[in-house]
Design an enzyme around this catalytic site. Structure first.
Site, PDB file in Angstrom:
ATOM      1  N   GLY A  61     -13.855   0.915  -2.416  1.00 43.14           N
ATOM      2  CA  GLY A  61     -12.418   0.709  -2.558  1.00 43.14           C
ATOM      3  C   GLY A  61     -12.082  -0.541  -3.347  1.00 43.14           C
ATOM      4  N   TYR A  72      -3.503  12.154   0.957  1.00 39.15           N
ATOM      5  CA  TYR A  72      -2.751  11.433  -0.065  1.00 39.15           C
ATOM      6  C   TYR A  72      -1.580  12.290  -0.550  1.00 39.15           C
ATOM      7  CZ  TYR A  72      -1.868   9.086  -4.558  1.00 39.15           C
ATOM      8  OH  TYR A  72      -1.292   8.450  -5.620  1.00 39.15           O
ATOM      9  N   ASP A 109      -4.689  -0.776 -10.253  1.00 32.41           N
ATOM     10  CA  ASP A 109      -6.065  -1.245 -10.433  1.00 32.41           C
ATOM     11  C   ASP A 109      -6.272  -1.883 -11.803  1.00 32.41           C
ATOM     12  OD1 ASP A 109      -6.515  -0.147  -7.953  1.00 32.41           O
ATOM     13  OD2 ASP A 109      -7.341   1.713  -8.740  1.00 32.41           O
ATOM     14  N   GLU A 123       0.837  -1.203   0.000  1.00 32.50           N
ATOM     15  CA  GLU A 123       0.000   0.000   0.000  1.00 32.50           C
ATOM     16  C   GLU A 123       0.867   1.246   0.000  1.00 32.50           C
ATOM     17  OE1 GLU A 123      -3.229  -0.202  -1.144  1.00 32.50           O
ATOM     18  OE2 GLU A 123      -3.444  -1.664   0.480  1.00 32.50           O
ATOM     19  N   GLU A 159      -7.631   7.695 -17.064  1.00 33.39           N
ATOM     20  CA  GLU A 159      -7.817   8.091 -15.650  1.00 33.39           C
ATOM     21  C   GLU A 159      -7.107   9.405 -15.354  1.00 33.39           C
ATOM     22  OE1 GLU A 159      -8.425   6.840 -12.119  1.00 33.39           O
ATOM     23  OE2 GLU A 159     -10.138   6.011 -13.157  1.00 33.39           O
TER      24      GLU A 159
HETATM   25  P1  ADP Z   1     -14.309   2.738  -6.435  1.00 38.43           P
HETATM   26  O1  ADP Z   1     -13.698   2.726  -7.786  1.00 38.43           O
HETATM   27  O2  ADP Z   1     -13.337   2.445  -5.354  1.00 38.43           O
HETATM   28  O3  ADP Z   1     -15.496   1.861  -6.335  1.00 38.43           O
HETATM   29  P2  ADP Z   1     -14.697   5.450  -7.143  1.00 38.43           P
HETATM   30  O4  ADP Z   1     -15.193   6.630  -6.373  1.00 38.43           O
HETATM   31  O5  ADP Z   1     -13.390   5.528  -7.819  1.00 38.43           O
HETATM   32  O6  ADP Z   1     -14.785   4.213  -6.149  1.00 38.43           O
HETATM   33  O7  ADP Z   1     -15.734   5.081  -8.253  1.00 38.43           O
HETATM   34  C1  ADP Z   1     -17.103   5.011  -7.973  1.00 38.43           C
HETATM   35  C2  ADP Z   1     -17.845   5.690  -9.103  1.00 38.43           C
HETATM   36  O8  ADP Z   1     -17.865   4.808 -10.238  1.00 38.43           O
HETATM   37  C3  ADP Z   1     -19.282   5.961  -8.797  1.00 38.43           C
HETATM   38  O9  ADP Z   1     -19.447   7.228  -8.197  1.00 38.43           O
HETATM   39  C4  ADP Z   1     -19.899   5.962 -10.180  1.00 38.43           C
HETATM   40  O10 ADP Z   1     -19.677   7.180 -10.831  1.00 38.43           O
HETATM   41  C5  ADP Z   1     -19.075   4.929 -10.917  1.00 38.43           C
HETATM   42  N1  ADP Z   1     -19.711   3.607 -10.964  1.00 38.43           N
HETATM   43  C6  ADP Z   1     -19.206   2.437 -10.512  1.00 38.43           C
HETATM   44  N2  ADP Z   1     -20.020   1.401 -10.796  1.00 38.43           N
HETATM   45  C7  ADP Z   1     -21.084   1.916 -11.446  1.00 38.43           C
HETATM   46  C8  ADP Z   1     -22.277   1.370 -12.019  1.00 38.43           C
HETATM   47  N3  ADP Z   1     -22.538   0.062 -11.944  1.00 38.43           N
HETATM   48  N4  ADP Z   1     -23.133   2.216 -12.621  1.00 38.43           N
HETATM   49  C9  ADP Z   1     -22.876   3.534 -12.689  1.00 38.43           C
HETATM   50  N5  ADP Z   1     -21.789   4.104 -12.190  1.00 38.43           N
HETATM   51  C10 ADP Z   1     -20.883   3.338 -11.564  1.00 38.43           C
END
Ligand code: ADP
Ligand code: MG
Length: 388
Positions: free
Chosen positions: A130, A230, A178, A38, A166
């Site tokens: 996460g 971070y 990731d 990490e 990204e």
């Molecule tokens: P993580 O990637 O750790 O789950 P993030 O904040 O980076 O958290 O990403 C989450 C975001 O990804 C959500 O706010 C949304 O915008 C998008 N997201 C993830 N899965 C879906 C889904 N199944 N449908 C729509 N948006 C999604």
């Protein structure tokens, strides 16, 4: 007998209902858990994530003479989102659409012409826990678009293009951990990644074979990579490396720590010690998995957590409680995973005590007055691919 098309029928059907015609195919990419390593990625160090059996599936059809993109998520409430590939702006505030648009944008930036397309997303990766639900979307989409455009790109090129999307389109300063897990993972394996030369080695990590499972404990505490925590950790690492005269903390070993202690102020020293010892723990985990199997890594997970809690100071009371309550109830080892300040912990748990561990964690959170955590078991699963 069920054909691949048959197994993905639900997604083909949803696609047809929304867009009125057949999808060209269905692709998937998984979320990931970082087993260990990490805050080592931006120090040119080692990480050991694995792809999990929670995944984003996308049904996609290209629109050859069009520049229109239409997107729908089964988990969304916003209906069909529509965009024009010629008027995309980095960090344009597109909500979840930023992830599929970002990889399309990155493909075009690399010289691959992407036609318009329609995409229906259905994901079992929990959002914001996460587990990289956002990378699952990106990796599923880029795998689909790479194939549909006939681009011949290696897994490593896909990793780097996803990172470009990204960094430059979504606007998140993330590394390659990731995407590497989601694109390159294999069932029963973890992805050992050297963040300096970006080389990958698949390491057998078959928890099930040892009657173990990996329990994810999502604390529901919000995390944010873009916050000052971070940035200040990163800055401390850079300052430590500069003071010690190395390009990156990766170039130090535990033998260098006494010298580091002499030269650095206490705070910077503890930040450096976390990264240096964490790199060593990743290497030890890799060799323990190779020689003894998953049951041998519990104490390394524990030591990683202590280092993040005390030296790097990125844990929080909920993560600490998740780890301690899981350990007390019989988990072999546990640690927070991901960037920190919230998010999820993982607990390597013998199947025989799974229900005890689950109950103990819930009980501890309730007694502490914390929000009820979400618990789910994950196993090392296959990376992105076409399903039908
Ligand atoms: P993580 O990637 O750790 O789950 P993030 O904040 O980076 O958290 O990403 C989450 C975001 O990804 C959500 O706010 C949304 O915008 C998008 N997201 C993830 N899965 C879906 C889904 N199944 N449908 C729509 N948006 C999604
Ligand atoms: Mg994410």
């Amino acid at each position: 007998m069920t054909s691949p098309e048959h197994e993905q029928q639900d997604l083909f059907t949803s696609f047809r209902e929304v867009f009125g015609h057949e999808a060209d195919g269905v692709w998937m990419a998984p979320g990931r858990v970082n087993l260990i390593g990490e805050h080592t990625d931006y120090n040119d160090g080692f990480v050991l994530p694995f792809a999990i059996d929670r995944r984003a599936r996308v049904a996609v059809r290209t629109l050859p003479d069009s520049r229109t993109v239409r997107l729908v998520s089964a988990q969304g409430t916003d209906g069909v989102l529509e965009f024009d590939l010629d008027s995309l702006e980095p960090q344009g505030g597109y909500g979840w659409a930023t992830y599929p648009l970002g990889v399309a944008w990155a493909l075009e930036r690399s010289g691959i012409r992407v036609p318009g397309f329609e995409l229906f997303l259905d994901s079992t990766v929990p959002l914001g826990s996460g587990l990289s639900s956002s990378h699952a979307i990106e990796c599923a989409t880029i795998t689909a678009l790479a194939e549909l455009t006939g681009a011949s790109l290696s897994a490593q090129e896909l990793v780097l293009l996803t990172q470009k999307g990204e960094n430059d389109f979504v606007g998140a300063p993330t590394g390659i951990l990731d995407q590497s897990a989601s694109l390159r993972g294999e069932r029963g394996h973890a992805v050992f990644l050297d963040c300096r030369d970006q080389s990958v080695e698949l390491i057998p990590f078959d928890a099930e074979a040892d009657d173990l499972l990996m329990l994810v404990i999502d604390t529901r505490v919000a995390h944010s990579h873009s916050d000052g925590g971070y940035a200040s950790r990163r800055a401390a690492c850079e300052a430590g490396a500069a003071a010690l005269g190395v390009p990156a903390l990766r170039d130090l070993g535990v033998d260098d720590l006494p010298r580091a202690k002499e030269l650095l102020d206490d705070l910077t020293f503890r930040r450096v010690r976390h990264v240096v010892t964490e790199d060593a723990r990743v290497l030890e985990t890799v060799s323990a998995l190779k020689s003894e199997g998953a049951a041998a890594i519990g104490s390394l997970l524990d030591a990683s957590h202590v280092s993040m809690r005390d030296d790097f100071e990125i844990s929080c009371p909920e993560l600490d409680l998740a780890v301690s309550s899981a350990r007390d109830a019989g988990a072999l080892g546990a640690r927070m995973t991901g960037g920190g300040f919230g998010g999820s912990a993982i607990a390597l748990t013998p199947r025989a005590v799974e229900s005890q561990v689950r109950a103990a964690v819930l009980e501890a959170f309730s007694a502490a007055g914390f929000t009820e955590p979400q618990l789910f078991a994950v196993s090392p699963a296959e990376g992105a691919r076409r399903l039908a």
